[in-house]
Design a protein around this motif. Structure first.
Motif, PDB file in Angstrom:
ATOM      1  N   UNK A  20       0.810  -1.215   0.000  1.00  0.00           N
ATOM      2  CA  UNK A  20       0.000   0.000   0.000  1.00  0.00           C
ATOM      3  C   UNK A  20       0.852   1.277   0.000  1.00  0.00           C
ATOM      4  N   UNK A  21       1.978   1.248   0.713  1.00  0.00           N
ATOM      5  CA  UNK A  21       2.802   2.454   0.785  1.00  0.00           C
ATOM      6  C   UNK A  21       3.437   2.758  -0.571  1.00  0.00           C
TER       7      UNK A  21
ATOM      8  N   UNK B 206       0.080   5.708   4.931  1.00  0.00           N
ATOM      9  CA  UNK B 206       0.467   6.480   3.749  1.00  0.00           C
ATOM     10  C   UNK B 206       0.521   7.970   4.071  1.00  0.00           C
ATOM     11  N   UNK B 207       0.482   8.287   5.366  1.00  0.00           N
ATOM     12  CA  UNK B 207       0.505   9.698   5.762  1.00  0.00           C
ATOM     13  C   UNK B 207       1.765  10.419   5.293  1.00  0.00           C
ATOM     14  N   UNK B 208       2.953   9.762   5.281  1.00  0.00           N
ATOM     15  CA  UNK B 208       4.133  10.478   4.774  1.00  0.00           C
ATOM     16  C   UNK B 208       3.985  10.889   3.312  1.00  0.00           C
ATOM     17  N   UNK B 209       3.197  10.158   2.541  1.00  0.00           N
ATOM     18  CA  UNK B 209       3.021  10.505   1.126  1.00  0.00           C
ATOM     19  C   UNK B 209       1.905  11.530   0.962  1.00  0.00           C
TER      20      UNK B 209
ATOM     21  N   UNK C 188      -5.637  12.583   9.512  1.00  0.00           N
ATOM     22  CA  UNK C 188      -6.845  12.437  10.328  1.00  0.00           C
ATOM     23  C   UNK C 188      -7.697  11.275   9.844  1.00  0.00           C
ATOM     24  N   UNK C 189      -7.636  11.005   8.540  1.00  0.00           N
ATOM     25  CA  UNK C 189      -8.443   9.893   8.025  1.00  0.00           C
ATOM     26  C   UNK C 189      -7.974   8.583   8.644  1.00  0.00           C
TER      27      UNK C 189
ATOM     28  N   UNK D  83       4.287   3.390  11.006  1.00  0.00           N
ATOM     29  CA  UNK D  83       5.181   4.322  10.320  1.00  0.00           C
ATOM     30  C   UNK D  83       4.643   5.721  10.248  1.00  0.00           C
ATOM     31  N   UNK D  84       3.890   6.124  11.246  1.00  0.00           N
ATOM     32  CA  UNK D  84       3.407   7.502  11.288  1.00  0.00           C
ATOM     33  C   UNK D  84       3.361   7.948  12.745  1.00  0.00           C
ATOM     34  N   UNK D  85       3.505   9.246  12.976  1.00  0.00           N
ATOM     35  CA  UNK D  85       3.449   9.728  14.361  1.00  0.00           C
ATOM     36  C   UNK D  85       2.007   9.957  14.827  1.00  0.00           C
TER      37      UNK D  85
END
Lengths: 330, 391, 167, 177
Positions: free
Chosen positions: D44-45, D110-113, D119-120, D134-136
């Motif tokens: 997915x990433x 996928x927040x870094x992308x 928020x989703x 892999x996200x804060x």
């Protein structure tokens, strides 16, 4: 004997003026609510008494019988003192404002001023700037962050506008050549001799600063409702809150009275006795205050400072200079 | 900042006059300068998505009203369009026109409340009263068509709840003549007001790239110069037949958002005019037995109609298994419904793509480095409705 | 100022009661506090078309310390409930509560895990207004009824209509 | 719902994805005008990066992330639906992926992308308990922090409370799960 009579006279005058100003404050709130209503296509208070005239009385009695909350994080002593400090200065200014021509009663000539100080204008400048201490202390002692921000804003605002406020009056003092309000009124006996026509810029600066000094819209940052909830009086309830309110309105009234006295001929006017003219002029200024509130958005904190230091202060200085030069030439 | 000084944490909300409901923003302040703004949500969490799984398809419609309560008809439209797509129902032309007419009215409604509350936040207190005065005119139309001032539940799967009332023409005409004059008044009061301009220009700036990265849609995205409007991109409910423009901004600041929304109101009036004039004659709901209830007179006289009526209101109707995402351009942005059906009479899962919720993400980048007063201006200009943010 | 607490029990205060009640009902300052859909109808009631200012009620106080009347306008979620309770506690006595709309009164159509089934679970309510949302006329009616109720109160002694004051 | 044929633009996208990810793409379907592509969870990433940056795709807007709980299906407990949109070309595609693990569902963030996924993803975590790696700052966003359970899971009760009438008004509230 003569001493006693004059003492009684002074006490009487103080009482009358105090009561008049208190009533004035109460009905200033009525006027504000009614006028704001009409500005906004509403009716304002109508049900409480004819034309809602008893509304201020109801508000007053209700506030007296309301619980007085002292927040646990507040400083009790300062919390109590602050509203009084905010309350008193507005009334003090009325001590030197001439209300009408001297009248003769029982063979005595009674000047319609509580005290005819020969430095009246300095006295007013001194008293109006006292009110900020109340606001600042209230903001700090409430123990709430909103109040604190409100208090800080108020002090900053007061410092910025005090300078231009004082300077705006200097050209008038130069023209009049006196610090006594009574003499100023005497010099403006006809409409054409009103100081506002001799130096309109001074009035403009004075009026803008006056609105800022009294924390009214569009300069009502210390109590900006949409930002700081209720600003410095967020934690105040009951009579203490109403003392702030009365103080604010008394300040507005006194500033209006000063504006009328210094720039618009004071109690001078045809047909009617002096006091009526003064009252009419004060009401006109009060309407202006309310009109501002209905029309203008609020300035931002830094914009307010910019306006004070970068526009009004240099303008006031320049005005002093130009007036001096003109007077020297003429 | 020297090491001895500390930053101040200010808690804005959940009860605060300018957070448009129960939004809570925790601000980290240095003096009055904002270092960070963290929104905390959920104070109005209603569990609408979960509750929808327990309701028949037609019973979900009233709940959609109560999400974005400033734009109930838009919410209805998004939902009924999705279900109609899943059922493969084509609605009559008149229904499409009526839906366009009423959703544009809804856009006006929402934007008027936005204008009023935004102006109130900035300190122009009269504006809110003027905006609500004009809003009463719009609510009259709501009341005329549905009997309710706010929560209309007027759109149904396959059509409308009832025929348009005969006196609608006059009411719409009144809006079309009065509102442009009043909008002129608003602009006289605000657009060239120096304080208003000073408070809004350069405040809460977003670039187009930032906005896209943050998934922002609606007027907020358009104010940055991206021309994205689902009414043009994926026309639904017959929007392709209408002639209107999409206003876009240049700077992406609060003032541009104000201008974009004001122009959108004008365009909405234009669309309403076209919809009113071109309103075709015909039935007000599609003829799909088993899904759309039969006309009331038939229910009282015909056996078959009575059976369908009874079945629809007790059992509901079945929707074929599968999932579908349908988005509309609500006043706040892209309002999408993703409905999963397992072939039964209740949605297996209903997901709402809430524009306010996602737009609110942009608050933090917008306010950093600004003052407390700018936070208020930014919250106002994002135009959130907490009912939709928290659902 | 809490004067009434200092009055001994034996004093009968009909005239004072009358005047104080009159002032309280004439100057009910609502708390500027909105929750959901009903809040919009509440603003409509304050606005030009309906104008609550006629009753002396346009002074919405943003701070609970200065308010007399809390209008719970809209659904109260479980997350919001402690906040509502706290705001109510912050209001000085005497205070009144109007529960506006179906959601505030009984949970309305949202009978689920997230919504408090009636705000009267956490704070005492004086007037319930039905409707989803109630029309502004209904709100005004509720306020007029509250005023009638205030007329019959006494400045001292408990208020028996209040759950919190019951023995 | 009835399947429809792909348009050339959609064919090209599916082709490009298959070329890039091979087995990662498990299929696609199209109902009405909506294209869904089924992918494996572990890509997915990379897929998000590909969707955003590759010249063949260029989907600039992540419109939505939706989680569905398929409690009755044995090998696909959670389904995530990523909704990508391309403004230049008005092109929407749903990327669907399933997480079979019911106890500790996890997926790469996928927040870094797409920063908008922040928020989703938090909402999906809040409602379904799917952990994004892999996200804060993965906290609950909407429900109270002390809530026990994940509301949108099918085994979380809606918690119906019996209404009070005059006959039961004195009884404590009866909560039906």
């Amino acid at each position: 004997m003569a001493d006693l009579t004059s003492l009684i006279l002074i006490v009487l005058k103080v009482a009358v003026v105090f009561l008049a100003v208190i009533t004035g404050c109460a009905y200033a709130t009525w006027l504000e609510r009614k006028l704001l209503g009409h500005f906004q296509n509403r009716m304002g208070p109508t049900y409480v008494g004819p034309f809602g005239l008893f509304q201020p009385i109801a508000d007053g009695i209700k506030l007296i019988f309301k619980e007085d909350v002292v927040p646990s994080r507040g400083e009790r002593i300062f919390l109590t003192v602050a509203p009084m400090i905010a309350f008193i200065p507005g009334f003090l200014s009325f001590a030197v404002i001439p209300i009408g021509a001297a009248i003769t009663l029982f063979g005595r000539e009674i000047p319609l001023t509580v005290s005819d100080l020969n430095i009246g204008i300095l006295f007013i400048l001194a008293t109006t700037s006292l009110g900020v201490y109340g606001v600042a202390i209230a903001g700090w002692s409430s123990g709430s962050k909103y109040s604190l921000l409100g208090g800080i804003r108020s002090s900053a605002q007061m410092i910025s506008y005090e300078v231009a406020y004082g300077l705006s009056l200097v050209p008038i003092l130069m023209i009049a050549g006196t610090l006594s309000l009574n003499e100023m009124v005497a010099q403006q006996s006809t409409v054409l001799r009103w100081f506002v026509f001799r130096n309109p810029l001074a009035f403009l600066i004075f009026w803008i600063c006056a609105v800022a000094e009294t924390n009214r819209a569009p300069f009502d940052l210390p109590e900006a409702e949409s930002e700081l909830v209720a600003g410095y009086h967020t934690e105040y309830s009951s009579m203490r809150f109403s003392m702030f309110m009365i103080g604010e309105y008394a300040n507005m009234l006194s500033v209006s009275a000063v504006a009328a006295t210094v720039f618009f001929g004071g109690w001078n006017g045809p047909f009617l006795p002096g006091p009526w003219w003064l009252i009419a002029k004060v009401i006109a200024f009060m309407i202006m205050y309310i009109w501002f509130r209905a029309t203008f958005p609020r300035l931002r904190y830094d914009q307010l400072m910019d306006l004070g230091w970068k526009v009004l202060f240099p303008l006031a200085l320049a005005n002093v200079l130009v007036t001096g030069i003109v007077m020297y030439i003429v | 900042m020297s090491p001895a000084t500390r930053t101040m944490t200010l808690n804005l909300g959940p009860q605060h006059p300018a957070t448009h409901g129960v939004l809570r923003v925790v601000l980290e302040l240095d003096g009055e300068t904002v270092l960070r703004a963290t929104p905390h949500l959920g104070y109005l969490h209603t569990g609408i998505e979960k509750t929808a799984e327990d309701k028949l398809y037609y019973k979900v419609i009233p709940m959609t009203d109560r999400m974005d309560y400033l734009a109930p008809m838009s919410n209805n439209l998004g939902y009924v369009l999705t279900v109609e797509k899943m059922l493969g129902i084509e609605v009559p032309e008149k229904v499409k026109f009526a839906r366009v007419l009423l959703t544009e009215l809804t856009r006006l409604n929402s934007h008027l409340v936005w204008l009023g509350t935004h102006a109130l936040d900035i300190g122009a207190m009269s504006m809110v009263l003027y905006a609500f005065r004009e809003r009463e005119m719009l609510l009259d139309v709501y009341e005329a068509v549905s009997g309710q001032r706010m929560m209309s539940t007027y759109f149904r799967v396959g059509g409308l709840a009832d025929d348009l009332p005969p006196d609608l023409d006059g009411k719409i005409k009144k809006i079309l003549t009065v509102l442009p004059q009043k909008m002129k008044e608003y602009e006289d009061l605000l657009s060239n007001n120096r304080i208003w301009i000073k408070r809004l220009t350069g405040v809460g700036k977003l670039t187009a790239q930032q906005a896209l990265d943050l998934s922002v849609t609606g007027p907020l995205l358009r104010s940055t110069g991206v021309k994205f409007d689902l009414r043009k991109a994926h026309p639904y409910s017959g929007y392709e037949k209408f002639d209107f423009d999409i206003p876009i901004g240049v700077n992406g600041d609060c003032y541009d958002r104000y201008l974009v929304r004001m122009e959108e109101m004008r365009q909405s009036l234009k669309i309403m005019k076209q919809a009113m004039e071109g309103m075709p004659e015909g039935p007000y709901r599609a003829d799909v037995p088993g899904v759309v209830p039969p006309p009331k007179p038939d229910v009282l006289t015909k056996m078959e109609a009575l059976i369908f009526h009874f079945k629809i209101y007790t059992e509901g109707f079945k929707v074929p298994a599968g999932s579908y995402y349908q988005a509309i351009e609500s006043p706040k942005g892209e309002l999408g419904y993703y409905i999963v059906s397992d072939g039964g009479t209740k949605p297996y899962r209903m997901r709402v793509r809430p524009p306010s919720f996602i737009n609110l993400q942009a608050l933090n980048p917008m306010v950093i480095g600004g003052l407390v007063a700018d936070v208020i201006a930014c919250i106002g200009s994002i135009d959130i409705v907490l009912g939709e943010v928290d659902r | 100022m809490g004067l009434e607490e200092k009055i001994p029990d034996s004093v009968i205060l009909t005239t004072v009661d009358y005047i104080v009640n009159w002032s309280r009902k004439s100057s009910l300052w609502p708390f500027g506090f909105g929750l959901a859909c009903c809040a919009i109808e509440m603003i409509s009631t304050f606005a030009s078309h309906f104008d609550l200012a006629r009753f002396g009620m346009e002074v919405t106080r943003p701070s609970p310390r200065q308010a007399d009347l809390m209008i719970v306008s809209g659904r109260v979620s479980n997350k919001m409930a402690p906040v509502v309770k706290r705001l109510y506690d912050q209001m000085p006595n005497p205070k009144w509560v109007i529960s506006m709309g179906a959601c505030a009164s009984c949970g309305g159509i949202f009978n689920n895990y997230a919504i408090l089934q009636g705000v009267d679970r956490i704070i005492p309510v004086d007037i319930y207004i039905p409707g989803c949302p109630p029309r502004p006329e209904q709100l005004i009616d509720g306020i007029v009824r509250l005023q009638k109720k205030i007329e019959n109160e006494s400045i001292k002694g408990p208020r028996p209509d209040r759950e919190s004051d019951r023995p | 719902m009835k399947q429809t044929a792909l348009t050339p633009k959609e064919e090209a996208l599916v082709g490009a994805l298959r070329e890039q990810f091979g087995d990662g793409i498990t299929g696609h379907d199209k109902v009405a005008d909506q294209l869904s592509i089924f992918v494996k969870t572990d890509i997915i990433f990379d897929l998000a990066e590909f969707m955003k940056e590759d010249p063949r795709t260029g989907f600039d807007l992540l419109a939505d992330i939706c989680g569905v709980d398929w409690i009755r299906c044995p090998d696909m407990r959670f389904e995530l639906v990523y909704n990508f949109y391309k403004i230049d070309g008005d092109f929407r595609v749903l990327i669907r992926t399933t997480i079979p693990d019911a106890d500790t569902p996890a997926i790469r963030s996928i927040q870094p992308v797409y920063p908008g996924a922040d928020w989703l993803e938090r909402e999906v975590y809040d409602m379904l308990g799917v952990v994004f790696e892999g996200r804060p700052d993965l906290r609950r966003i909407i429900t109270p922090e002390d809530l026990d359970g994940w509301p949108h899971r099918k085994d979380f009760p809606l918690t119906y409370e019996a209404p009070h009438f005059s006959h039961n008004k004195d009884l404590p509230p009866e909560i039906i799960k």
